[in-house]
Scaffold this motif. Structure first.
Motif, PDB file in Angstrom:
ATOM      1  N   VAL A   3     -54.387   6.469   9.860  1.00 13.36           N
ATOM      2  CA  VAL A   3     -53.407   5.533   9.381  1.00 13.36           C
ATOM      3  C   VAL A   3     -52.917   5.666   7.945  1.00 13.36           C
ATOM      4  CG1 VAL A   3     -51.557   3.201   9.777  1.00 13.36           C
ATOM      5  CG2 VAL A   3     -53.007   3.841  11.613  1.00 13.36           C
ATOM      6  N   GLU A   4     -52.198   6.237   7.361  1.00 12.26           N
ATOM      7  CA  GLU A   4     -51.820   6.168   5.960  1.00 12.26           C
ATOM      8  C   GLU A   4     -50.490   5.391   5.698  1.00 12.26           C
ATOM      9  OE1 GLU A   4     -52.445  10.197   4.123  1.00 12.26           O
ATOM     10  OE2 GLU A   4     -51.405   9.399   2.856  1.00 12.26           O
ATOM     11  N   GLU A   5     -50.318   4.665   5.131  1.00 12.06           N
ATOM     12  CA  GLU A   5     -48.741   4.419   4.633  1.00 12.06           C
ATOM     13  C   GLU A   5     -48.629   4.964   3.204  1.00 12.06           C
ATOM     14  OE1 GLU A   5     -48.407  -0.112   3.553  1.00 12.06           O
ATOM     15  OE2 GLU A   5     -47.749  -0.221   1.713  1.00 12.06           O
ATOM     16  N   LEU A   6     -46.724   5.519   3.538  1.00 16.43           N
ATOM     17  CA  LEU A   6     -46.471   6.224   2.768  1.00 16.43           C
ATOM     18  C   LEU A   6     -45.318   5.306   1.694  1.00 16.43           C
ATOM     19  CD1 LEU A   6     -45.692   9.810   3.745  1.00 16.43           C
ATOM     20  CD2 LEU A   6     -47.603   8.744   2.614  1.00 16.43           C
ATOM     21  N   MET A   7     -44.914   4.402   2.544  1.00 15.92           N
ATOM     22  CA  MET A   7     -43.965   3.912   2.047  1.00 15.92           C
ATOM     23  C   MET A   7     -43.367   2.654   3.032  1.00 15.92           C
ATOM     24  SD  MET A   7     -40.940   6.683   1.605  1.00 15.92           S
ATOM     25  CE  MET A   7     -42.056   7.815   1.082  1.00 15.92           C
ATOM     26  N   ARG A   8     -42.629   2.635   1.960  1.00 20.37           N
ATOM     27  CA  ARG A   8     -42.133   0.486   2.635  1.00 20.37           C
ATOM     28  C   ARG A   8     -40.377   0.919   2.295  1.00 20.37           C
ATOM     29  NH1 ARG A   8     -46.016  -4.552   2.972  1.00 20.37           N
ATOM     30  NH2 ARG A   8     -47.728  -3.321   3.445  1.00 20.37           N
TER      31      ARG A   8
END
Lengths: 166, 166, 166, 166
Positions: free
Chosen positions: B51-56
């Motif tokens: 899982v990779e958070e790119l932006m919010r």
């Protein structure tokens, strides 16, 4: 067979942990009404779906006649895409009994915790199964533990209480 | 690229309603930590997932640069199967920006109600997306409203607050 | 006894439906870890509380010795306010065994559906019991079915699976 | 005033976070139908209760006229026990406006997270309030953060987003 029926999805319910209720008066679990309709409503599904209750059994209690009835219901369906909710203990046996399912795409799913629990794998598994019958090649699949397995390449490992490839 | 990475699934998170929290002190919502890990744990998923958070971001706030960054992350991934959580309003725009995604199978999903709600479509949609990237042919898909759409044949109809074929 | 301990609340857990888990591998329920800590956290409780697990039993399995142990734990407590989680079937028997509880305010509660269910009466009942010991006169109470009963004026009516005044 | 009405509980709803919905189409929260009936049903409450919706407002938007209307509704009630659901930001102001409430027992509650969230303090707080009006001496109380406060000895501390004694 109408184009409409061929486009829709049939969901057969057979029982299992996914539909378990808790009866305090008896201090035991029993299989209740299918949760499928409620889960689809929460999912805001707009897909044409027909839900048919075949039986309400723990999968350890399913007989050869029961499996023949499930296979017959699949083959009699006008729909080309069939989802089956099922207890987990003998899910692979029923999958094997389906044979080639008349060229249909079939996905079986169950749950390791009742859908009525706040923390259950039921909703995720139903989502996997509903997607599988829409996009997978014809065949029989089992959607459990985050994975879509070809039905003849999976077993339930009771020691870890999970489905694993074989 | 190792065989292991090719077998696994990459989940990119970008924000949207699915991850909305409610802050009473401000009487407003904000995008919080991604719910993906929690949903996979509840689903008892045993699948190798990164899982990779790119932006919010709310998807209405996504810029062309943001979409280019998402497309670049997909193309840079060793995984052949990519799931993207995304706000619903411009999900189809991002899907279009992915192009052919380098022959990968990509599924976008979001939610019409925050995953932190008791009644949310998030879990079902994530289940659909995770299944889709396992069994569908390479291409870009959108998993919403109980349906797996080819990404170029769907739009969000705000008047009914649902995704519909086009 | 310090002023602090006298101000705080003791929560004794004894088992019962409220803490039931479901074990798919066995197709049965078992009493699991107490849910009290989790429920208080979700309630954002800031009250000084001490939780002590006394036993994990269905209340039909409680012996006279068990009830004596519960009564002894209440009387040994530095706290003046005691909440007890308990199976519902013999809750009134245990309440009777508490006697006057040494001038303390005691509230018993249980649940008709396990707290781990999405739809359970556990959280509401715990809220009732925690409030009761804060504001009621010394005595023994039972908090079930939306009602705070004096413990000697209530019975469980198994035919309707609810507590009713007597 | 009939004995029946005097025995029952009146629940007045005024809005606040407890009843917040999320509207994806607007990317915002709005106050929806009161959750009180649903929470009482889940609690399996058998208590005679009358629910009356007075308004649907964030408590920061309540005017002096609104508070006068709430106080008038309490004083006009045949019930001696009144529960009020209310936004948290000005709950203590409304409590003060109730005066001595005509000798009734009144408990106000709200929620720091909407009741529609899987993790909300709403159910616990409603349980506390419903118990409080059954067993506390006449007066006005606030049931929040696991605690039943006398209404004139509590404030909301926005820095910690919790009610604290004062």
């Amino acid at each position: 067979m109408s184009a409409d029926a061929a486009d829709g999805i049939l969901i057969l319910t057979t029982g299992g942990t996914i539909d378990k209720l808790y009866f305090d008066a008896l201090s035991e679990y029993r299989i209740g009404d299918s949760v499928v309709d409620r889960l689809l409503r929460t999912a805001r599904s707009t897909l044409p779906v027909r839900v048919e209750e075949l039986m309400r059994k723990d999968s350890l209690d399913l007989t050869d006649d029961d499996r023949a009835a499930i296979a017959a219901a699949v083959r009699a369906a006008p729909e080309r895409r069939v989802v089956i909710t099922h207890g987990t203990d003998t899910m692979t046996d029923t999958a094997a009994a389906l044979g080639d399912s008349g060229g249909r795409t079939v996905a079986l799913l169950g749950a390791l915790a009742p859908a009525r629990f706040a923390e259950s794998d039921a909703t995720f598994n139903l989502g996997m199964a509903v997607a599988t019958v829409q996009v997978a090649a014809p065949g029989v699949y089992i959607a459990m533990n985050g994975t879509v397995f070809a039905a003849d390449r999976v077993r339930k490992d009771r020691s870890v209480n999970a489905f694993v490839a074989r």
